[in-house]
Design a protein around this motif. Structure first.
Motif, PDB file in Angstrom:
ATOM      1  N   CYS A  81      42.462  64.331  54.800  1.00 43.47           N
ATOM      2  CA  CYS A  81      43.912  64.404  54.630  1.00 43.47           C
ATOM      3  C   CYS A  81      44.335  63.374  53.593  1.00 43.47           C
ATOM      4  CB  CYS A  81      44.641  64.134  55.952  1.00 43.47           C
ATOM      5  SG  CYS A  81      44.328  62.486  56.646  1.00 43.47           S
ATOM      6  N   PHE A  82      45.560  63.472  53.128  1.00 47.95           N
ATOM      7  CA  PHE A  82      46.132  62.418  52.295  1.00 47.95           C
ATOM      8  C   PHE A  82      46.359  61.187  53.177  1.00 47.95           C
ATOM      9  CE2 PHE A  82      47.485  66.114  49.735  1.00 47.95           C
ATOM     10  CZ  PHE A  82      47.034  65.698  48.490  1.00 47.95           C
ATOM     11  N   GLY A  83      45.817  60.072  52.734  1.00 52.71           N
ATOM     12  CA  GLY A  83      45.930  58.845  53.507  1.00 52.71           C
ATOM     13  C   GLY A  83      44.743  58.564  54.392  1.00 52.71           C
ATOM     14  N   ALA A  84      43.703  59.414  54.347  1.00 49.95           N
ATOM     15  CA  ALA A  84      42.528  59.207  55.177  1.00 49.95           C
ATOM     16  C   ALA A  84      41.786  57.946  54.763  1.00 49.95           C
ATOM     17  CB  ALA A  84      41.588  60.403  55.072  1.00 49.95           C
ATOM     18  N   ALA A  85      41.284  57.215  55.746  1.00 48.56           N
ATOM     19  CA  ALA A  85      40.400  56.080  55.490  1.00 48.56           C
ATOM     20  C   ALA A  85      38.985  56.597  55.245  1.00 48.56           C
ATOM     21  CB  ALA A  85      40.414  55.141  56.686  1.00 48.56           C
ATOM     22  N   PRO A  86      38.098  55.765  54.694  1.00 49.90           N
ATOM     23  CA  PRO A  86      36.702  56.181  54.560  1.00 49.90           C
ATOM     24  C   PRO A  86      36.113  56.575  55.916  1.00 49.90           C
ATOM     25  CG  PRO A  86      37.095  54.164  53.323  1.00 49.90           C
ATOM     26  CD  PRO A  86      38.328  54.424  54.132  1.00 49.90           C
ATOM     27  N   ASP A  87      35.205  57.534  55.903  1.00 50.88           N
ATOM     28  CA  ASP A  87      34.579  57.993  57.140  1.00 50.88           C
ATOM     29  C   ASP A  87      34.006  56.820  57.930  1.00 50.88           C
ATOM     30  OD1 ASP A  87      35.206  60.564  56.506  1.00 50.88           O
ATOM     31  OD2 ASP A  87      33.165  61.174  55.955  1.00 50.88           O
ATOM     32  N   GLY A  88      34.315  56.787  59.205  1.00 47.88           N
ATOM     33  CA  GLY A  88      33.771  55.767  60.092  1.00 47.88           C
ATOM     34  C   GLY A  88      34.591  54.505  60.207  1.00 47.88           C
ATOM     35  N   VAL A 113      53.301  64.706  47.858  1.00 48.96           N
ATOM     36  CA  VAL A 113      54.624  64.114  47.663  1.00 48.96           C
ATOM     37  C   VAL A 113      54.937  63.114  48.763  1.00 48.96           C
ATOM     38  CG1 VAL A 113      57.094  64.610  47.687  1.00 48.96           C
ATOM     39  CG2 VAL A 113      55.570  66.006  46.292  1.00 48.96           C
ATOM     40  N   SER A 114      54.804  63.517  50.025  1.00 38.29           N
ATOM     41  CA  SER A 114      55.115  62.591  51.123  1.00 38.29           C
ATOM     42  C   SER A 114      54.113  61.445  51.164  1.00 38.29           C
ATOM     43  CB  SER A 114      55.135  63.342  52.456  1.00 38.29           C
ATOM     44  OG  SER A 114      53.902  63.986  52.704  1.00 38.29           O
ATOM     45  N   TYR A 115      52.844  61.736  50.875  1.00 36.57           N
ATOM     46  CA  TYR A 115      51.828  60.675  50.829  1.00 36.57           C
ATOM     47  C   TYR A 115      52.180  59.604  49.806  1.00 36.57           C
ATOM     48  CZ  TYR A 115      47.766  58.727  48.385  1.00 36.57           C
ATOM     49  OH  TYR A 115      46.920  57.897  47.699  1.00 36.57           O
ATOM     50  N   PHE A 116      52.502  60.022  48.586  1.00 35.90           N
ATOM     51  CA  PHE A 116      52.715  59.038  47.534  1.00 35.90           C
ATOM     52  C   PHE A 116      54.022  58.272  47.731  1.00 35.90           C
ATOM     53  CE2 PHE A 116      53.559  57.862  42.970  1.00 35.90           C
ATOM     54  CZ  PHE A 116      52.520  56.951  42.875  1.00 35.90           C
ATOM     55  N   GLY A 117      55.060  58.990  48.153  1.00 37.66           N
ATOM     56  CA  GLY A 117      56.343  58.328  48.339  1.00 37.66           C
ATOM     57  C   GLY A 117      56.378  57.436  49.554  1.00 37.66           C
ATOM     58  N   GLU A 118      56.033  58.001  50.718  1.00 36.23           N
ATOM     59  CA  GLU A 118      56.145  57.273  51.981  1.00 36.23           C
ATOM     60  C   GLU A 118      54.949  56.370  52.247  1.00 36.23           C
ATOM     61  OE1 GLU A 118      56.621  60.273  54.951  1.00 36.23           O
ATOM     62  OE2 GLU A 118      58.198  61.296  53.818  1.00 36.23           O
ATOM     63  N   GLY A 119      53.778  56.799  51.794  1.00 29.53           N
ATOM     64  CA  GLY A 119      52.572  56.067  52.127  1.00 29.53           C
ATOM     65  C   GLY A 119      52.143  55.035  51.115  1.00 29.53           C
ATOM     66  N   ARG A 120      52.644  55.131  49.889  1.00 31.85           N
ATOM     67  CA  ARG A 120      52.196  54.214  48.854  1.00 31.85           C
ATOM     68  C   ARG A 120      53.366  53.466  48.196  1.00 31.85           C
ATOM     69  NH1 ARG A 120      48.499  54.614  51.392  1.00 31.85           N
ATOM     70  NH2 ARG A 120      46.430  55.437  50.936  1.00 31.85           N
ATOM     71  N   LEU A 121      54.254  54.173  47.515  1.00 30.78           N
ATOM     72  CA  LEU A 121      55.264  53.497  46.701  1.00 30.78           C
ATOM     73  C   LEU A 121      56.220  52.635  47.523  1.00 30.78           C
ATOM     74  CD1 LEU A 121      56.583  55.857  43.880  1.00 30.78           C
ATOM     75  CD2 LEU A 121      55.339  53.697  43.671  1.00 30.78           C
ATOM     76  N   LEU A 122      56.892  53.237  48.485  1.00 26.37           N
ATOM     77  CA  LEU A 122      57.901  52.477  49.227  1.00 26.37           C
ATOM     78  C   LEU A 122      57.314  51.288  49.996  1.00 26.37           C
ATOM     79  CD1 LEU A 122      60.260  55.336  50.403  1.00 26.37           C
ATOM     80  CD2 LEU A 122      60.859  53.421  48.895  1.00 26.37           C
ATOM     81  N   PRO A 123      56.176  51.435  50.690  1.00 26.51           N
ATOM     82  CA  PRO A 123      55.621  50.259  51.367  1.00 26.51           C
ATOM     83  C   PRO A 123      55.282  49.112  50.420  1.00 26.51           C
ATOM     84  CG  PRO A 123      54.650  52.246  52.263  1.00 26.51           C
ATOM     85  CD  PRO A 123      55.431  52.668  51.051  1.00 26.51           C
TER      86      PRO A 123
END
Length: 263
Positions: A81-88, A113-123
């Motif tokens: 998914c968008f925002g997934a951490a590395p496996d494990g 769109v939601s990943y980049f806006g909410e998960g990256r830029l704004l934070p």
């Protein structure tokens, strides 16, 4: 056996070296499907990461082209998914220099769109406000960009999650002839499920040798969506906002100018 190099820092944030180690292994997992060489990981602890020691050489146009092909295959290996951490990895992810890494949000965003806006830029911008480098006006400016993301991303908004390095500036691409021929070797990732254009924008950010050859190789393996060059500034907003957080100074005015250029 390859020589070892210990990357270390006392009082590193919890999980920092585990995240990087598992990130390297996750990226290296794409090698089976044509991905690039990634430094081997031998192990880690709370304050260190033990990796392969790589000898360096000067890059060549052929090695750059081959790296572009391999990078496309790594991205194509995908993520859950968008925002997934590395496996494990179950902890906090990080972005930034060894001396001052900051949390990078994990999540399960449904689209780019939601990943980049909410998960990256704004934070990142809100962190800049808390550190006193950015202002409430910068948050408002960023929100305007976020509102415009569907139009700014265009066709790229429909991309599936890619397996990205996450901090792919030129300093994190080594060139080595350990194998007998010059090849790119990836180091120091902020690996996660993201958008393939993020890594390409980072390659453009601070200069990269034989960049045209890298891009030619990339597009021979995975043609990019129309208008991708016009989106470079968009994807560069996150690392430049990070530089505002880490260093302040001229990066603040650069970030503001970049936002305004998109609106």
């Amino acid at each position: 056996m390859a020589g070892r190099y210990r990357k270390s820092r006392m009082w590193a944030p919890e999980g920092f070296f585990e995240c990087e180690g598992l990130g390297l292994r996750w990226l290296a997992g794409a090698r089976a499907s044509g991905g690039p060489r990634v430094v081997d990981v031998f192990g880690w602890g709370a304050d260190h990461l033990d990796i392969e020691r790589v000898s360096s050489c000067a890059p060549t146009p052929l090695a750059a082209h081959d790296f572009g092909v391999a990078l496309a295959h790594m991205h194509d290996a995908g993520a859950s998914c968008f925002g997934a951490a590395p496996d494990g990895y179950e902890g906090t992810c990080y972005f930034g220099p060894l001396q001052d890494p900051v949390p990078m949000d994990r999540g399960d965003w449904p689209d780019a769109v939601s990943y980049f806006g909410e998960g990256r830029l704004l934070p990142m911008v809100e962190l800049g406000v808390r550190r006193g480098e950015l202002s409430a006006a910068d948050v408002d400016l960023t929100r305007r960009v976020v509102e415009a993301l569907p139009d700014l991303m265009g066709r790229a908004a429909s991309d599936r999650p890619a397996r990205v390095h996450g901090d792919l500036w030129s300093g994190n691409v080594m060139w080595s002839d350990d194998s007998g021929a010059c090849e790119a070797v990836l180091i120091d990732p902020a690996a996660h499920g993201g958008h393939r254009e993020e890594d390409l924008a980072m390659l453009h950010l601070f200069g990269m040798p034989f960049l045209d050859e890298i891009l030619d190789g990339y597009e021979s393996a995975h043609p990019l969506k129309a208008g991708w060059r016009d989106r470079l500034t968009l994807w560069q907003l996150y690392p430049i906002a990070g530089h505002c957080v880490f260093f302040g100074g001229g990066y603040v005015s650069e970030y503001r100018s970049m936002c305004r250029s998109l609106l």
